[in-house]
Write an enzyme that holds these catalytic residues in place. Structure first.
Site, mmCIF file in Angstrom:
data_model
loop_
_atom_site.group_PDB
_atom_site.id
_atom_site.type_symbol
_atom_site.label_atom_id
_atom_site.label_comp_id
_atom_site.label_asym_id
_atom_site.label_seq_id
_atom_site.Cartn_x
_atom_site.Cartn_y
_atom_site.Cartn_z
ATOM 1 N N ASN A 1 23.767 -49.462 30.785
ATOM 2 C CA ASN A 1 24.790 -48.345 31.391
ATOM 3 C C ASN A 1 24.460 -46.859 31.819
ATOM 4 O OD1 ASN A 1 24.634 -48.023 28.841
ATOM 5 N ND2 ASN A 1 26.370 -46.934 28.359
ATOM 6 N N GLU B 1 22.436 -47.560 17.933
ATOM 7 C CA GLU B 1 23.655 -46.817 18.662
ATOM 8 C C GLU B 1 24.041 -48.052 19.473
ATOM 9 O OE1 GLU B 1 23.744 -43.709 18.955
ATOM 10 O OE2 GLU B 1 22.143 -42.842 18.188
ATOM 11 N N CYS C 1 29.628 -45.861 26.224
ATOM 12 C CA CYS C 1 29.675 -46.399 24.727
ATOM 13 C C CYS C 1 30.913 -45.359 23.919
ATOM 14 C CB CYS C 1 28.462 -46.205 23.795
ATOM 15 S SG CYS C 1 27.669 -44.624 23.976
ATOM 16 N N GLU D 1 20.421 -39.976 17.613
ATOM 17 C CA GLU D 1 19.588 -39.516 18.358
ATOM 18 C C GLU D 1 20.105 -38.146 18.887
ATOM 19 O OE1 GLU D 1 17.207 -41.081 19.604
ATOM 20 O OE2 GLU D 1 17.635 -43.432 19.626
HETATM 21 P P1 NAD Z 1 23.156 -55.737 24.789
HETATM 22 O O1 NAD Z 1 23.407 -55.756 23.300
HETATM 23 O O2 NAD Z 1 23.668 -57.053 25.282
HETATM 24 O O3 NAD Z 1 21.850 -55.352 25.146
HETATM 25 C C1 NAD Z 1 21.217 -54.157 24.977
HETATM 26 C C2 NAD Z 1 19.598 -54.566 25.136
HETATM 27 O O4 NAD Z 1 19.344 -55.413 24.027
HETATM 28 C C3 NAD Z 1 18.940 -55.213 26.286
HETATM 29 O O5 NAD Z 1 17.839 -54.835 26.541
HETATM 30 C C4 NAD Z 1 18.850 -56.714 25.558
HETATM 31 O O6 NAD Z 1 18.191 -57.496 26.377
HETATM 32 C C5 NAD Z 1 18.490 -56.551 24.418
HETATM 33 N N1 NAD Z 1 18.813 -57.409 23.390
HETATM 34 C C6 NAD Z 1 20.044 -58.456 23.423
HETATM 35 N N2 NAD Z 1 19.819 -59.219 22.407
HETATM 36 C C7 NAD Z 1 18.620 -58.946 21.647
HETATM 37 C C8 NAD Z 1 18.065 -59.693 20.696
HETATM 38 N N3 NAD Z 1 18.630 -60.373 19.996
HETATM 39 N N4 NAD Z 1 17.213 -59.035 20.343
HETATM 40 C C9 NAD Z 1 16.322 -57.769 20.855
HETATM 41 N N5 NAD Z 1 16.963 -57.470 21.812
HETATM 42 C C10 NAD Z 1 18.286 -57.844 22.213
HETATM 43 O O7 NAD Z 1 24.082 -54.572 25.674
HETATM 44 P P2 NAD Z 1 24.407 -54.154 26.757
HETATM 45 O O8 NAD Z 1 25.504 -55.183 27.328
HETATM 46 O O9 NAD Z 1 23.214 -53.948 27.551
HETATM 47 O O10 NAD Z 1 24.966 -52.746 26.609
HETATM 48 C C11 NAD Z 1 26.507 -52.490 26.377
HETATM 49 C C12 NAD Z 1 26.508 -51.985 24.886
HETATM 50 O O11 NAD Z 1 25.587 -51.111 24.621
HETATM 51 C C13 NAD Z 1 27.980 -51.717 24.465
HETATM 52 O O12 NAD Z 1 28.386 -52.398 23.377
HETATM 53 C C14 NAD Z 1 27.784 -50.310 24.437
HETATM 54 O O13 NAD Z 1 28.786 -49.795 23.802
HETATM 55 C C15 NAD Z 1 26.449 -50.130 24.039
HETATM 56 N N6 NAD Z 1 26.067 -48.635 24.042
HETATM 57 C C16 NAD Z 1 25.728 -47.912 22.896
HETATM 58 C C17 NAD Z 1 25.248 -46.355 23.260
HETATM 59 C C18 NAD Z 1 25.117 -45.753 22.199
HETATM 60 O O14 NAD Z 1 24.549 -44.617 22.473
HETATM 61 N N7 NAD Z 1 25.892 -45.969 20.994
HETATM 62 C C19 NAD Z 1 25.026 -46.437 24.664
HETATM 63 C C20 NAD Z 1 24.961 -47.128 25.606
HETATM 64 C C21 NAD Z 1 25.460 -48.283 25.310
#
Ligand code: NAD
Length: 475
Positions: free
Chosen positions: A150, A249, A283, A456
C-alpha cells in the site's frame, strides 16, 4: 513494452535461480505491467550470505560515516523523486502527487535516522568503586524486512533506515505487487550514495516462495514485518521456532470518535480523509466513525455530501485512485454486499464507476450498524466506513475498545481535558486529536492487540534494531 527485473544482490542485478518471473499489474488499467523475479529459497540464501559477509565491516564503520551515507540516500531520493513517484504511482495506482508525499516520507526516514547515527549510546551503571559496568547497543546482524503494497517506499524507509544506521545489513522482500521502486532504491543507494555492496539486498517473489525462506534462513537474526494479521501469525510461528526477534506492523479497524463539542466542519473533513486516503488502503484508516447522538444526523448529512463530492484522480493530481490489486477490489465488493446482508443501510457510495477500466470503487458509508457486525469488526482495507452513534464518553470508549485491533484512534473535541481523559482510556498505539492521521517520522508507531507489536519510527525504533549488551568489569 514491459521490463524484466532481477533481484538486487551484493550490488548487482541477479537473475532468479528458477529463471522464472511474475507479472505485476497496473491498477489504473487492470493490465499486465513489468515482470519481477520469482524468488526461491536458493535466491534468499545468496542474498542472506552477501548481507552476512559485509555486516562486520559495515558495523565497524564509525556511526557518523553510516549516518553520512543515509543522508546521501535521502538527498538522492529527493533528486530522483519524479522518477520514483512515477513508478510508485504506476505500481500502486495512487496519484503521482500522493506518491510524492510518500517518497518524501521515505527520504525523511533516511534523513532522520542518518542524523541519529551518533546518538545510539549505552549507559554506565554504578556498582560501587570496585566495578565498571556499562551497556552497549549492538546490531543483530542481518535483518529481514517484509513489506506490503500500500505504501511501498514509505514503509521500506521506515524499516530499512533504522536497521542500517544501527549497523545491521538488510535483505528486503517487497510485496510481489509493488517491488520495483524498492529495486531502484537499492541500486541507487549502492551505485550513487556510497552504500557498500551487500549491505542492502532485495529479493522479489511471493510470500510462500520467498518470504517464508527469508524468515527461516539461519543468517537472518531479526525480522521486521508489515502486512496482514494472517501472514503475521504465520511469520510469528516461524520466528518463534527460531527464537528470533520480530516486529509486527499489522492491520486495524480504527475508531474515529466525534464529540458534540467538536468543530463539526473540521471533523467531517478529517473523518472523510481518515477512511478515503490512499483509497482506504491504509493500516491506520479510521473506518469506524463514532458520533455523539446529539449531532449524529447533522454529521451524517454533512459527511454524505463531502463523500459524494470526492473526485477520481486523473492519475496525476489528488483524488481517488483505484485499489491496488484485483483481490482487494473483489474483497471491497464482497464486504459492501455483506454489509447489506447484515442489515446495514448504505448512506452513500456502493456503485461502481462505469467509465473506469481499472479497479476503482466509490467510497461507501454505512449506517444502521452495530459494533458486532462483521463490517464493524473486520479490516476491509478499502474506502468503506461504518457510522455509529454513542450516548456518552463511557460508551464511546467501550465501543472504540471493543475490537481485536488497536492500531490507531481519532478524537474530535474542543475540550482539552476530555481529549486527555479519553486518549488515556483508548487501547491503541496512536491517538490523534483533531487531525487524522497525524505525526511524523519522529513519532513512534505500532499496534496494541492484534495490530502487532514492536514499534517503528522515532527513537523507539532504534531499540528494536539493536540488542543491549551489559559488560561488568571487576577492577
Ligand atoms: P500480506 O500480509 O498479504 O503481505 C505482506 C507481505 O508479506 C508481502 O510481501 C507478502 O508477500 C508477504 N507474505 C505473505 N505471506 C507470507 C508468509 N507466510 N511468510 C512470509 N511472507 C509472507 O499483506 P498485504 O495484503 O500486502 O498488505 C495489507 C495488509 O498490511 C493490511 O492488513 C494492512 O493493514 C497491513 N499494513 C499494516 C501497516 C502497519 O504499519 N501496521 C502498514 C501497511 C499495511
Amino acid at each position: 513494452m514491459t521490463t524484466q527485473w532481477n533481484h538486487y544482490i551484493n550490488g548487482d542485478f541477479v537473475a532468479p535461480s528458477s529463471g522464472e518471473f511474475i507479472h505485476e499489474f497496473v491498477p489504473m488499467t487492470g493490465l499486465q505491467g513489468d515482470q519481477i523475479a520469482r524468488g526461491s529459497a536458493a535466491d534468499v540464501d545468496q542474498a542472506a550470505n552477501s548481507a552476512a559477509a559485509v555486516q562486520p565491516a559495515w558495523n565497524a564503520r564509525k556511526p557518523i560515516e553510516r549516518g553520512r551515507i543515509l543522508l546521501a540516500i535521502a538527498r538522492l531520493i529527493r533528486t530522483n523523486a519524479a522518477a520514483f513517484c512515477a513508478k510508485e504511482a504506476e505500481e500502486t495506482g495512487k496519484p503521482v502527487k500522493m506518491a510524492a508525499f510518500e517518497i518524501e516520507a521515505c527520504a525523511q526516514y533516511f534523513e532522520y535516522y542518518g542524523g541519529l547515527a551518533t546518538a545510539i549510546q549505552g549507559e554506565t551503571i554504578n556498582l560501587g568503586p570496585n566495578y565498571h559496568a556499562y551497556t552497549t547497543r549492538e546490531p543483530f546482524g542481518v535483518v529481514g524486512v517484509i513489506l506490503p503494497w500500500n505504501s511501498p517506499l514509505n514503509q521500506a524507509g521506515r524499516a530499512i533506515a533504522p536497521a542500517l544506521v544501527s549497523g545491521n545489513t538488510v535483505v528486503v522482500k517487497p510485496s510481489e505487487f509493488t517491488s520495483i521502486t524498492m529495486l531502484q532504491l537499492a541500486e541507487m543507494a549502492v551505485k550513487e550514495a556510497g552504500l557498500p555492496a551487500g549491505v542492502l539486498n532485495v529479493i522479489t517473489g511471493t510470500g510462500k516462495e520467498t518470504g517464508e525462506p527469508l524468515v527461516k534462513h539461519p543468517l537472518i537474526r531479526k525480522v521486521a514485518f508489515t502486512g496482514s494479521v494472517r501472514a503475521g501469525k504465520e511469520i510469528g510461528k516461524l520466528a518463534a521456532d527460531r527464537i528470533i526477534p520480530l516486529s509486527l506492523e499489522l492491520g486495524g479497524k480504527s475508531p474515529n470518535i466525534v464529540f458534540e463539542d467538536a468543530d463539526l466542519d473540521r471533523a467531517v473533513a478529517g473523518s472523510v480523509f481518515a477512511f478515503t486516503v490512499n483509497t482506504g488502503q491504509v493500516c491506520l484508516a479510521g473506518t469506524r466513525c463514532l458520533v455523539h447522538e446529539s449531532i449524529y444526523q447533522k454529521f451524517a448529512k454533512k459527511l454524505a455530501s463531502a463523500v459524494e463530492a470526492l473526485q477520481f484522480s486523473d492519475g496525476e493530481n489528488f483524488g481517488l485512485g483505484p485499489l491496488t490489486t484485483k483481490a482487494q477490489y473483489e474483497q471491497v465488493h464482497a464486504y459492501t454486499k455483506l454489509a447489506i446482508q447484515e442489515g446495514a443501510e448504505q448512506l452513500v457510495g456502493g456503485d461502481v464507476p462505469s467509465d473506469k477500466a481499472g479497479w476503482y470503487v466509490r467510497p461507501t458509508v454505512f449506517t444502521n450498524v452495530n459494533n458486532s457486525m462483521r463490517i464493524a469488526r473486520e479490516e476491509i482495507f478499502g474506502p468503506v466506513l461504518v457510522l455509529m452513534p454513542f450516548k456518552d464518553e463511557q460508551e464511546a470508549v467501550a465501543i472504540a475498545n471493543d475490537s481485536e485491533y488497536g492500531l490507531a484512534a481519532g478524537l474530535w473535541t474542543s475540550d482539552l481535558a476530555r481529549a486527555h481523559r479519553v486518549a488515556a482510556q483508548i487501547e491503541a498505539g496512536q491517538v490523534y486529536v483533531n487531525e487524522y492521521p497525524s505525526g511524523g517520522v519522529e513519532t513512534p508507531f505500532g499496534g496494541f492487540k492484534q495490530s502487532g507489536y514492536g514499534r517503528e519510527k522515532g527513537l523507539e525504533a532504534l531499540h528494536h534494531y539493536t540488542q543491549t549488551k551489559t559488560t561488568i568489569i571487576r577492577i
